[in-house]
Design a protein around this motif. Sequence first.
Motif, PDB file in Angstrom:
ATOM      1  N   LYS A  36       0.831  -1.208   0.000  1.00 13.72           N
ATOM      2  CA  LYS A  36       0.000   0.000   0.000  1.00 13.72           C
ATOM      3  C   LYS A  36       0.862   1.254   0.000  1.00 13.72           C
ATOM      4  N   VAL A  37       1.947   1.228   0.771  1.00 18.04           N
ATOM      5  CA  VAL A  37       2.851   2.382   0.832  1.00 18.04           C
ATOM      6  C   VAL A  37       3.494   2.629  -0.533  1.00 18.04           C
ATOM      7  N   ILE A  38       3.926   1.550  -1.203  1.00 22.70           N
ATOM      8  CA  ILE A  38       4.529   1.684  -2.532  1.00 22.70           C
ATOM      9  C   ILE A  38       3.505   2.201  -3.535  1.00 22.70           C
ATOM     10  N   ALA A  46       8.347   5.864  -1.115  1.00 20.20           N
ATOM     11  CA  ALA A  46       7.954   4.942  -0.042  1.00 20.20           C
ATOM     12  C   ALA A  46       9.090   4.766   0.952  1.00 20.20           C
ATOM     13  N   LEU A  47      10.328   4.729   0.444  1.00 20.31           N
ATOM     14  CA  LEU A  47      11.486   4.634   1.334  1.00 20.31           C
ATOM     15  C   LEU A  47      11.578   5.863   2.228  1.00 20.31           C
ATOM     16  N   VAL A  48      11.327   7.027   1.658  1.00 18.31           N
ATOM     17  CA  VAL A  48      11.356   8.268   2.441  1.00 18.31           C
ATOM     18  C   VAL A  48      10.297   8.201   3.537  1.00 18.31           C
ATOM     19  N   ILE A 247       3.114   7.885   5.045  1.00 22.75           N
ATOM     20  CA  ILE A 247       3.662   7.899   6.415  1.00 22.75           C
ATOM     21  C   ILE A 247       2.612   7.426   7.409  1.00 22.75           C
ATOM     22  N   THR A 248       1.387   7.930   7.278  1.00 25.10           N
ATOM     23  CA  THR A 248       0.326   7.508   8.199  1.00 25.10           C
ATOM     24  C   THR A 248       0.046   6.011   8.064  1.00 25.10           C
ATOM     25  N   THR A 249       0.214   5.477   6.852  1.00 22.11           N
ATOM     26  CA  THR A 249       0.048   4.041   6.645  1.00 22.11           C
ATOM     27  C   THR A 249       1.148   3.256   7.329  1.00 22.11           C
ATOM     28  N   CYS A 250       2.377   3.795   7.280  1.00 25.23           N
ATOM     29  CA  CYS A 250       3.525   3.120   7.924  1.00 25.23           C
ATOM     30  C   CYS A 250       3.353   3.011   9.427  1.00 25.23           C
TER      31      CYS A 250
END
Length: 591
Positions: A36-38, A46-48, A247-250
Motif C-alpha cells: 500500500k505504501v509503494i 515509499a522509502l522516504v 507515512i500515516t500508513t507506515c
Amino acid sequence: MSSRRTVLSKHLKERHVNMISFSACIGFGLFLNTGKVIYLAGPGMALVAVVLGCSMMWSVIACLGEMTALFPVPGPLFEFPGRFIDEAVGYATGWMTWSAWIVILAAEIQAVAQLWRFRFDPAYLKSVGYPDEQLGWSTEHYSPAVWVFLFLIIVLLINLLPVRQYGQLEYIFGVIKLTFISFLIVFNIVLSGMQKVYHANHFWTWNSPWGFSSAGMVIHPTTSDPTNPDAMVKGNLGHFLSLWTAITTCVFSFVGFEAIAVTAPENKDLEKYETIKIATKKLSMRISLLYILGTFVGGLNVPYDDPNLVNIQINAVRAGQNSVFVLAAVRNGLRGFPSVFNGFFIFAATTSGINALYTSSRLLHALASIPEAWPLWFQNYRRRLERVSDAGVPLGTVCVSWCFGLMAFLAIKPFPSVILGRMTNNAVIAELICYTMICLSYTQFYHKIKVAANDHTLENRSAFNRDDKQYPYRTHGQLFRAWYGFFFCALLIVFNNWRAFVPPFSTPDFVASYIGVAVFLAIIAAYHVRSDGWNPLKWRRSASMQIHRPPPKVVVPGRRRGHLEFPNPKMPFWQEDNAKALVAFIWGWLK
C-alpha cells in the motif's frame, strides 16, 4: 487463583523482552501495508516515508526507554503522563492505549480471516505470464467466523500460560519471524538480480513509465475506476499528499514497540542485564533495518501501478494477493512460494494477536492497581481484575481483554477489508495520542531530573545524573528528539485522514479517524469533574512530579552491556579473554 496476590512475576529475561516487542511490530502491517505504501508514494518516496516513520519511532521509544529504565513502574505508558503532565491525562492515556490494543487484537484476528481468502484473478495471472491458470486456496469460501473463533481460542490459551513459558514461546515466534523476513529480503534481491522476466535494468520499477514517486494522489479511489485522473492530485502537491498518506500508513506497522516498557514489571534483573536499554536499541535497529530493506526490495520487482496494489483502497486492508512480496513471486512465475508466503502471513498475524492480548491485559492490570482510575461503584470489580494467579498471570484482565477481541467477528460483514482498515486507523490514532503524551512527559522528566542531579541535599543525586556511568540509559540529543516526536505525532493525529474533508464527505471514515481525540478529551474532562467539579475554570493541574518512589534504578557497577571492552586491551583481539569478550558482545546484540 490467589485471593491476595496482585504483583506480577518477574520471570522474563532480556531475550524474551526483545522478541516480545519485536513480534508485536511484525504483524500483517509489514507484509500487507508495504504494498500500500509503494502504491501510494512510489518505490523511492515509499522509502522516504518509512525512514520518516522510523525517525518518529526512534524518538518515542528513546523517551519511553529512558524513563522506564530509571523507573520500571507498572503501566509506564500512562504512569509517566500522570506523573509529569496531569493525573487525568495519565488515566485517559491508559484507557486510550488499552482500547487501542484490544482493537489491534481484533484487527489481527480479522486479518487472519481475510488471509484465508487467498485467490488470484485468472485474468491477472494470464497478464503477467504465470504458468498456471489458477492460484488460490480452497478455503476462500469458508465463513470468516470459523477462522475468527479458532484463532481467538489459540490466542487465549497461549496467554493463559505462565509468564516464563509465554516468554519462551514469544522468543521462538520472534526468531522465526526474524529469519523469515531476512529470507524474504534476500529472496527479492535474488529475483531482481536473476530477472526471470527480462527488463531493461534492475531498477525498472524506478524508471519511466513509473518512477521514483507515484504519478499523483488519488483522493477517493473507487472499485470501478481507482485511477480516475479527475480524482487525482498531481505535481508537487500530489507528491506531498502521497508521502504524507504513506507515512500515516507506515505508522500502524510500527505500533507495538512500546511493549518493551509494558514488560518492565515482569523483567528479571533490570539493573544487572540492562534489559530496557539493550532491548530498546535492538528493537529500534531491527525494525528500522527490516522495514527499510523490505520496502526497498519490495519496490524492485513490482511496479506501483500493479492491479493488485491499485485495488488496495485507501482505508482498507486486503488479503495475501495484495502483498507486494507475493506479487513479486507471481510476476516471476514461481510456483509454491505465493502459498507459503501467505501461510506465513497468517502465522505473523496470529502471533501479533497473541502479543496484543498480552499487552492489553498487562495495561488493564496496571490500571486495576490504581483505585483513582476507576469509578467508586466499580471498585469491587477492579480488585478482582488486580488479582494474579500463582503462575503470575492476571487471569481477570486477560479474559476481559480477550472478550473485546470478539469484535473480530465483524469479518462476516459485507466489506470486511474496509472495516478492518477503519479499525486499524482508529487504533493508530489512540496509539499516537499515547506517543504524544510520552514525548511531552519526557520533556518534564528531563528538566526534573536535571534539577535533582544538581540538588546537593539529595544523597542519591548521582542516580539522576545523565552523565553518570551508572545511569541506566540515555541517548544524545534526547530533549530535541522528544519535541520532534511530540510535534510529529501531533501532526499525524490532526491530518491523519485529510481525505475525509474532501468531497464527497465520508462520515464513517471521519468518525474512525477522529473519534479517539474526542474520547480522550472527554475522559480527561470526566476525571477533572470528579476531582474539581463542573466549573472548568476551577480545574487544576495535578502532577506529582515524583522521582523518588520507586527509587531510581542504577546499573550494577562494572562493565556496561552493549559496549565492547577488551579485558586485555594491549593484546590482540584473538587472545582468549579478548575473543570471549568479542563473541559475548556480538551474541548480545544478535540474540
